[in-house]
Design a protein around this motif. Structure first.
Motif, short mmCIF file in Angstrom:
data_model
loop_
_atom_site.label_atom_id
_atom_site.label_comp_id
_atom_site.label_asym_id
_atom_site.label_seq_id
_atom_site.Cartn_x
_atom_site.Cartn_y
_atom_site.Cartn_z
N ASP A 21 -4.47 11.26 -10.63
CA ASP A 21 -4.17 9.89 -11.01
C ASP A 21 -4.62 9.64 -12.45
O ASP A 21 -5.68 10.12 -12.87
N GLY A 22 -3.79 8.89 -13.18
CA GLY A 22 -4.13 8.58 -14.58
C GLY A 22 -3.81 9.73 -15.51
O GLY A 22 -4.58 10.05 -16.43
N GLU B 290 2.50 12.61 -4.44
CA GLU B 290 3.25 11.98 -5.53
C GLU B 290 4.16 13.00 -6.21
O GLU B 290 5.25 12.67 -6.68
N ARG C 282 2.27 3.26 -6.27
CA ARG C 282 2.90 3.72 -5.03
C ARG C 282 2.06 3.28 -3.83
O ARG C 282 0.84 3.40 -3.83
N GLU D 179 -1.47 5.45 -3.32
CA GLU D 179 -2.30 4.75 -4.31
C GLU D 179 -2.79 3.42 -3.71
O GLU D 179 -3.99 3.22 -3.52
N ASP E 109 -2.38 11.49 -4.24
CA ASP E 109 -1.98 11.47 -5.65
C ASP E 109 -2.90 12.51 -6.28
O ASP E 109 -4.10 12.26 -6.44
MN MN Z 1 -1.62 7.65 -9.82
#
Ligand code: MN
Ligand code: F6P
Length: 339
Positions: A115-116, A93, A282, A286, A112
């Motif tokens: 994430d978050g 990402e 994505r 994801e 990724d």
């Molecule tokens: Mn993410």
């Protein structure tokens, strides 16, 4: 107690001559990602003391502000995976284009790294998501196009969840899963520093009363999505005839983890805020890996209508709408869209 190492050894012992090499490669790559996951866990435990909070001061290819930990996690994974002999290349990402690793490698890894990200600075759950694909041009340096394979081509996928405990969940493709373990979960034992098996063959209930959606986008959704949430909010006296409960972690890893543990539906639908975007999440690092996990656990994963893992990707960073989780609930969303 089965450590991740024991678990992998057992897999290799049971592998037949035809799939041993591929299984060994996939396991080795998951092990590399997991080792980095332990480093990220350590950084998160130290939090502000490790200087991981705040912005990195740059934007990624998606035009999003990078957090310091996005960059750190990306660098750690990039270094570890490019040094793994089975890995031909990685896509992330946080990187505009794919990065070549070892031309003789037989695997491609998409991730990724963190994430978050909006949860980092507030000490809330985050995660790392990964997807492993076969590499078909061994001997040549990878390009973005090599990664444009369907979700159904994934050899394995999973995530690390950095929550109140650190967990690893993954699944191998049906063909490689010679032990028929489906989706497996490991928890990091802080005393030994080892991941230990806690659950296998995870199964998602077909029905649910729990849903996850960022409802602040309601006015931008398409009418069928608005209708779906209207029906849910009407509760037991509405057309669904039952009361629902909302849960929203703001990290997809956290929401998917909850669904794997106790069911539910997660939605990040298409909206009309920016018509050029098919969704927020994505596809390649994801939606596809989470779709493999959800489907292998008996759930469903769609863009509201079509199966996500059947998408023929056109860009490593392409976006997609996501509706995943309890099978009957996902089917109901599709039904509303097809009326
Ligand atoms: Mn993410
Ligand atoms: O990676 C994107 C992401 O952080 C997901 O993990 C999460 O589900 C979503 O964005 C949260 O977005 P929002 O800002 O709408 O809460």
């Amino acid at each position: 107690m089965t450590t991740l190492n024991d678990y992998f050894q057992n897999y290799l012992t049971n592998a037949s001559a035809t799939n041993k090499t591929e299984i060994a490669a996939v396991i080795n790559v998951i092990d590399t990602i997991t080792t980095v996951g332990k480093e990220i866990t350590e950084l998160l435990r130290k939090g502000a003391l490790a200087d991981i909070h705040g912005e990195a001061g740059a934007e990624n290819v998606q035009g999003e502000q990078q957090k310091k930990l996005d960059v750190i996690a990306n660098d750690l994974l990039l270094d570890a995976l490019t040094a793994n002999k089975y890995c031909a290349g990685v896509a992330s990402e946080e990187l505009d284009d794919a990065t070549a690793a070892n031309d003789s490698g037989e695997l491609l890894v998409l991730f990724d790294p963190l994430d978050g990200s909006s949860n980092i600075d507030i000490n809330m759950p985050t995660g790392t998501i990964f997807s492993i694909l076969p590499y078909h041009n061994q001997g040549q340096s990878v390009s973005n196009n090599d990664f444009l394979q369907k979700g159904t081509d994934q050899l394995a996928a999973g995530y690390l969840l950095y929550g109140s405990s650190a967990m690893l969940a993954f699944t191998l493709s049906e063909i490689l899963d010679i032990n028929n373990d489906g989706v497996v979960m490991f928890s990091l034992n802080p005393s030994s520093g080892e991941f230990e098996l806690v659950k296998k063959n995870i199964a998602i209930e077909e029905n649910t009363k729990e849903y996850a959606i960022n409802a602040s986008n309601y006015r931008h959704w398409l009418p069928p999505m608005q209708q779906y949430i209207d029906e849910i909010l009407a509760g037991s006296t509405g057309p669904r005839g039952k009361n629902f409960n909302t849960r929203w972690v703001a990290a997809m890893v956290g929401d998917v983890h909850r669904i794997l543990c106790r069911g539910g539906i997660f939605l990040y639908p298409k909206d009309t805020k920016d018509p050029s975007k098919a969704g927020k999440l994505r596809l390649m690092y994801e939606a596809n890996p989470m779709s493999l996990l959800i489907e292998r656990a008996g759930g469903a994963s769609t863009d509201a209508i079509n199966r996500i893992m059947d998408y023929a990707p056109t860009d490593i960073h392409q976006r997609v709408a996501v509706v995943l989780g309890a099978k009957n609930e996902v089917l109901h969303v599709k039904h509303l869209h097809n009326l």
